[in-house]
Design a protein around this motif. Structure first.
Motif, PDB file in Angstrom:
ATOM      1  N   VAL A   1      43.152  -5.063  31.631  1.00  0.00           N
ATOM      2  CA  VAL A   1      42.160  -4.152  32.209  1.00  0.00           C
ATOM      3  C   VAL A   1      42.257  -4.167  33.729  1.00  0.00           C
ATOM      4  CG1 VAL A   1      39.691  -3.721  32.487  1.00  0.00           C
ATOM      5  CG2 VAL A   1      40.601  -4.367  30.246  1.00  0.00           C
ATOM      6  N   LEU A   2      42.342  -5.365  34.313  1.00  0.00           N
ATOM      7  CA  LEU A   2      42.443  -5.478  35.772  1.00  0.00           C
ATOM      8  C   LEU A   2      43.703  -4.802  36.289  1.00  0.00           C
ATOM      9  CD1 LEU A   2      41.386  -6.669  38.417  1.00  0.00           C
ATOM     10  CD2 LEU A   2      42.649  -8.765  37.889  1.00  0.00           C
ATOM     11  N   LEU A   3      44.812  -4.979  35.592  1.00  0.00           N
ATOM     12  CA  LEU A   3      46.070  -4.364  36.015  1.00  0.00           C
ATOM     13  C   LEU A   3      45.974  -2.842  35.968  1.00  0.00           C
ATOM     14  CD1 LEU A   3      48.916  -5.036  36.945  1.00  0.00           C
ATOM     15  CD2 LEU A   3      49.633  -5.099  34.555  1.00  0.00           C
TER      16      LEU A   3
ATOM     17  N   PRO B   1      33.204  -4.281  23.808  1.00  0.00           N
ATOM     18  CA  PRO B   1      34.591  -4.239  24.270  1.00  0.00           C
ATOM     19  C   PRO B   1      35.433  -5.354  23.664  1.00  0.00           C
ATOM     20  CG  PRO B   1      33.202  -5.218  25.944  1.00  0.00           C
ATOM     21  CD  PRO B   1      32.284  -4.762  24.845  1.00  0.00           C
ATOM     22  N   HIS B   2      36.757  -5.126  23.646  1.00  0.00           N
ATOM     23  CA  HIS B   2      37.719  -6.110  23.152  1.00  0.00           C
ATOM     24  C   HIS B   2      38.850  -6.201  24.163  1.00  0.00           C
ATOM     25  CE1 HIS B   2      35.650  -5.757  19.270  1.00  0.00           C
ATOM     26  NE2 HIS B   2      35.739  -4.440  19.416  1.00  0.00           N
ATOM     27  N   GLY B   3      39.879  -6.960  23.814  1.00  0.00           N
ATOM     28  CA  GLY B   3      41.117  -6.913  24.577  1.00  0.00           C
ATOM     29  C   GLY B   3      41.221  -7.928  25.694  1.00  0.00           C
TER      30      GLY B   3
ATOM     31  N   GLY C   1      44.752   3.932  28.565  1.00  0.00           N
ATOM     32  CA  GLY C   1      45.074   2.521  28.623  1.00  0.00           C
ATOM     33  C   GLY C   1      43.843   1.641  28.470  1.00  0.00           C
ATOM     34  N   LEU C   2      42.772   1.990  29.191  1.00  0.00           N
ATOM     35  CA  LEU C   2      41.526   1.221  29.087  1.00  0.00           C
ATOM     36  C   LEU C   2      40.939   1.317  27.678  1.00  0.00           C
ATOM     37  CD1 LEU C   2      39.813   2.121  32.486  1.00  0.00           C
ATOM     38  CD2 LEU C   2      40.779  -0.087  31.839  1.00  0.00           C
ATOM     39  N   ARG C   3      41.037   2.503  27.098  1.00  0.00           N
ATOM     40  CA  ARG C   3      40.487   2.699  25.745  1.00  0.00           C
ATOM     41  C   ARG C   3      41.286   1.898  24.718  1.00  0.00           C
ATOM     42  NH1 ARG C   3      39.991   8.054  26.145  1.00  0.00           N
ATOM     43  NH2 ARG C   3      37.905   7.817  27.043  1.00  0.00           N
TER      44      ARG C   3
END
Length: 256
Positions: free
Chosen positions: A150-152, A143-145, A219-221
């Motif tokens: 992610v939490l939002l 994973p990145h970012g 969004g997660l992707r």
């Protein structure tokens, strides 16, 4: 020798509101984790889908490892299974058997009961995310970012699905809720970009992209697979679903 006298009976009255909400949330979480059907829906199915489609080349997920595409979608599916499907079914049958009516007459206010249910959903989702993340790492996920983005996404996705689940549970009969919630779960699993990329659906992808599970998956992707910035468009879609769903649930929810 004199002996002091006094009243040793406990003082009548309700416990502090935060303590009541915490106790109800803990009870809701224990009930959910002890329910085999709910565990199948919230834990077993997402885990099996992640392992199966990451290990077997069934769906064309584009360039890169399959797990990099699948893990964000499965996280979105886990949120949907808990906040929408599981909560709708459980709340629908609580309403049918008069549990909600009795709880509504207790010192715990109705909004406190909903807050406790929300806390239970968030606790269950936290366990799901930890489990699925560990499995995805074992399958080679990279994973990145930004973790805050992610939490939002997860919080807004939970709000969107919770509103829709409570709306369904508070307006339909329990049997209808059971059937409808499972049907929606299956339809969104197939057509929500969780496992099958939305571009496989041709012109319908623009409509499907407006679904809450599609926005959450996309969004997660974008963040976790591609390392993109804050996905404002997907967050906006989830926020709209959340506001509309929670407002409708608050307006039309029937406790009896």
């Amino acid at each position: 020798m004199t002996t002091a006298t006094g009243t040793y009976a406990p003082r009548p009255g309700a416990a502090p509101l935060p303590r009541m909400i915490a106790a109800q949330a803990a009870l809701e979480t224990r009930m959910l984790l002890r329910n085999g059907e709910q565990l199948l829906l919230t834990v077993v199915i997402p885990t099996l889908l992640l392992v199966l489609f990451s290990s077997v080349d069934i769906v064309d997920t584009g360039a890169g490892k399959s797990v990099d595409f699948l893990a964000p979608g499965i996280l979105a599916l886990a949120v949907m299974s808990t906040a929408f499907t599981g909560q709708a079914i459980a709340t629908g049958f609580e309403r049918r058997y008069g549990v909600l009516k009795r709880l509504a007459s207790s010192p715990l206010p109705r909004w406190g009961l909903m807050a406790a249910k929300t806390a239970s959903v968030l606790a269950t989702e936290a366990l799901q995310v930890i489990l699925l993340t560990v499995i995805a790492f074992a399958l080679g996920w990279s994973p990145h970012g930004n973790p805050f983005a992610v939490l939002l996404l997860l919080v807004l996705g939970t709000a969107a699905f919770s509103g829709l689940g409570l709306l369904m549970a508070g307006t339909l009969r329990a049997e209808a809720t059971l059937a409808a919630a499972n049907l929606v779960f299956l339809l969104l699993l197939v057509g929500g970009g969780v496992i099958v990329p939305l571009d496989k659906f041709g012109g319908a992808q623009h409509v499907l992209a407006l679904l809450p599970v599609s926005a959450l998956s996309d969004g997660l992707r974008g963040v976790l697979q591609h390392g993109s910035g804050t996905p404002w468009a997907d967050l906006g879609i989830l926020a709209v679903w959340g506001v509309l769903g929670l407002a409708a649930a608050g307006r039309f929810f029937r406790w009896e």
